[in-house]
Design a protein around this motif. Sequence first.
Motif, mmCIF file in Angstrom:
data_model
loop_
_atom_site.group_PDB
_atom_site.id
_atom_site.type_symbol
_atom_site.label_atom_id
_atom_site.label_comp_id
_atom_site.label_asym_id
_atom_site.label_seq_id
_atom_site.Cartn_x
_atom_site.Cartn_y
_atom_site.Cartn_z
ATOM 1 N N ALA A 97 5.637 -4.294 -1.606
ATOM 2 C CA ALA A 97 4.588 -4.841 -0.726
ATOM 3 C C ALA A 97 4.262 -3.910 0.434
ATOM 4 O O ALA A 97 4.229 -4.306 1.598
ATOM 5 C CB ALA A 97 5.004 -6.218 -0.203
ATOM 6 N N PHE A 98 4.009 -2.645 0.115
ATOM 7 C CA PHE A 98 3.672 -1.662 1.148
ATOM 8 C C PHE A 98 2.263 -1.925 1.674
ATOM 9 O O PHE A 98 1.363 -2.330 0.943
ATOM 10 C CB PHE A 98 3.781 -0.255 0.567
ATOM 11 N N GLU A 99 2.066 -1.667 2.972
ATOM 12 C CA GLU A 99 0.812 -2.011 3.639
ATOM 13 C C GLU A 99 0.131 -0.754 4.162
ATOM 14 O O GLU A 99 0.774 0.141 4.716
ATOM 15 C CB GLU A 99 1.090 -2.981 4.792
ATOM 16 N N SER A 100 -1.178 -0.706 3.968
ATOM 17 C CA SER A 100 -1.948 0.447 4.437
ATOM 18 C C SER A 100 -2.441 0.210 5.859
ATOM 19 O O SER A 100 -2.706 -0.923 6.256
ATOM 20 C CB SER A 100 -3.140 0.692 3.499
ATOM 21 N N THR A 101 -2.561 1.289 6.607
ATOM 22 C CA THR A 101 -3.007 1.192 8.002
ATOM 23 C C THR A 101 -4.471 1.576 8.170
ATOM 24 O O THR A 101 -5.086 1.245 9.170
ATOM 25 C CB THR A 101 -2.156 2.102 8.899
ATOM 26 N N THR A 143 -8.034 -0.098 3.139
ATOM 27 C CA THR A 143 -7.183 -1.061 2.455
ATOM 28 C C THR A 143 -6.891 -0.594 1.036
ATOM 29 O O THR A 143 -7.803 -0.269 0.267
ATOM 30 C CB THR A 143 -7.848 -2.442 2.412
ATOM 31 N N LEU A 186 -5.041 -2.100 -2.185
ATOM 32 C CA LEU A 186 -4.452 -3.321 -2.726
ATOM 33 C C LEU A 186 -3.236 -2.967 -3.572
ATOM 34 O O LEU A 186 -3.268 -2.049 -4.383
ATOM 35 C CB LEU A 186 -5.486 -4.071 -3.570
ATOM 36 N N SER A 187 -2.150 -3.697 -3.389
ATOM 37 C CA SER A 187 -0.914 -3.475 -4.122
ATOM 38 C C SER A 187 -0.577 -4.741 -4.893
ATOM 39 O O SER A 187 -0.582 -5.845 -4.335
ATOM 40 C CB SER A 187 0.227 -3.120 -3.163
ATOM 41 N N HIS A 204 10.419 -7.045 0.596
ATOM 42 C CA HIS A 204 9.224 -6.679 1.351
ATOM 43 C C HIS A 204 9.593 -5.584 2.349
ATOM 44 O O HIS A 204 10.660 -5.602 2.960
ATOM 45 C CB HIS A 204 8.678 -7.899 2.090
ATOM 46 N N ARG A 250 8.741 -5.090 5.186
ATOM 47 C CA ARG A 250 9.025 -5.587 6.544
ATOM 48 C C ARG A 250 10.465 -6.080 6.688
ATOM 49 O O ARG A 250 10.925 -6.315 7.819
ATOM 50 C CB ARG A 250 8.070 -6.725 6.883
ATOM 51 N N GLU A 264 -1.922 3.440 -4.995
ATOM 52 C CA GLU A 264 -0.838 2.502 -4.683
ATOM 53 C C GLU A 264 0.498 3.225 -4.583
ATOM 54 O O GLU A 264 1.317 2.946 -3.699
ATOM 55 C CB GLU A 264 -0.746 1.423 -5.755
ATOM 56 N N GLY A 275 5.263 4.868 2.491
ATOM 57 C CA GLY A 275 6.004 3.764 3.087
ATOM 58 C C GLY A 275 7.502 3.971 3.028
ATOM 59 O O GLY A 275 8.238 3.623 3.967
#
Length: 483
Positions: free
Chosen positions: A160-164, A167, A169-170, A178, A180, A212, A219
């Motif tokens: 569940a890596f998040e882009s800054t 966007t 999508l993963s 996760h 986090r 991705e 990440g």
Amino acid sequence: MSTDLYLRARLGESVREIIGETEMLSRMVDALGSPLNVLVPHQIVDNSEKYREVYRKHHLTGEVYFAHKANRSTALIRELAASETGVDVASLEELRHVLAAGFSGDRIMATGPKNTEFLWLAARCGALVNVDSREELVQLGELTARHPLPRVRVMLRLSAFESTGVTVLSRPSRFGSHVRQIGDLLDVVEKHRDTFDLVGVAYHLDTNGLPEKALALEGCLHAMRECVQRGFTPTAVDIGGGYGANYLAEQADWERYTTELSNAVLGTRPALTWQNHGYGLRAEAGTLRGALGLYPSHRPVAGERYLDELLSREAPSLRRPLATLLLENLYDLHVEPGRALVDQCGMTLAKVEEVRRTLSGDVLVRIGANSRDISMEEHAVMMDPILIKAAGTAGTDQPTGVYLSGNLCLEDDLITRRKVFLPHSPAPGDLLVFPNTAGYFMDFAADHALMQPIARKVAMFRDQGTWQWCLDEEYWPTKGSRA
């Protein structure tokens, strides 16, 4: 309407030579039954070396692990044990298998869902444990507290890596923690500093998408920094598998077939599939809807080429090549190819049992195998088998479109729902060679449904310039020569 919509398989040199040994293949099937799986052990070592070449190109170090789940063959595992390649095991039985084949614990990575016994043996033999969750990490810590075990090397699998920026999508995954939650994971590692060696972090994504994977690798680099800030000294990033394989020889075959499949679904040409199955496509009021749910059988950027492209790609936010970032931090890179590492390592032989024409005019060919023995349909991969005519069998020299059915008393036992176009019409006694089945199609889904036997396996090797064979379980790397 054209009847030659071929999807011709890409054949490696060794596979092509073996298919040319038609009399030997026929004798093998006569002796050992249909279906019969044929492995080429030396090819898996050659494939692994191609990944090493990518490492050298980018000046990186690290390990290549074969994802054992792709194939159960003992011959492949023994051949790897004699090489520099490691192995990734995802069950207790796989771990026991590779230890018996000659692998030492320091060359094994343990992944996937793990019970207590799996964790204990992995820790006992010195395997690198790729931890899937905080709960698993706690369980491993409690196990080391209760039993006298050596220090355990661990990696933390993230997801569940998040882009800054833009966007990306993963796809959600049930595997990994996760990103986090890295702080919570490090709290557990901190609690067990006396028994855990934190090697690094990992990801494994169920996707072919380079964006991705680039986001996930970046990440992981951020997570490694957090590990360092907490006082750990991680040394490696593991990016799993998913490099894919290129199954078809010609891109034009794939483009032409998928175009005609769309036309068939729309009704503008005769059906190309059993009962006009659309593989995710459908017609609504003369308009094509849905999405094609097939593996891209022609993939020029696959295997080690895919890895090279990923490493050459810029990190989404750091804006520098991912390989450069790994190198500057002196991090090892671990990979776990499965399908890609057994590319061109095997094939499945099946005998034609019956050929009949239905009332609607379709030609139905029943073979001595079923859709669990050759599970290309389950994995949505399309490529043509190769027909080997038996001496004296009938048949025309005209291209023929046929449906391949299996030996189970089940309506859906079709080797593929696709109409397969063969250059000649088959007859009972002929052989069909399904190439490149070693990656998941050969035995991943095989079972004893209706008490049908599971295919035997044989290993092929060259000895004094000729191809020889033995049962898979009787193969050792000392057999034959590469000359």
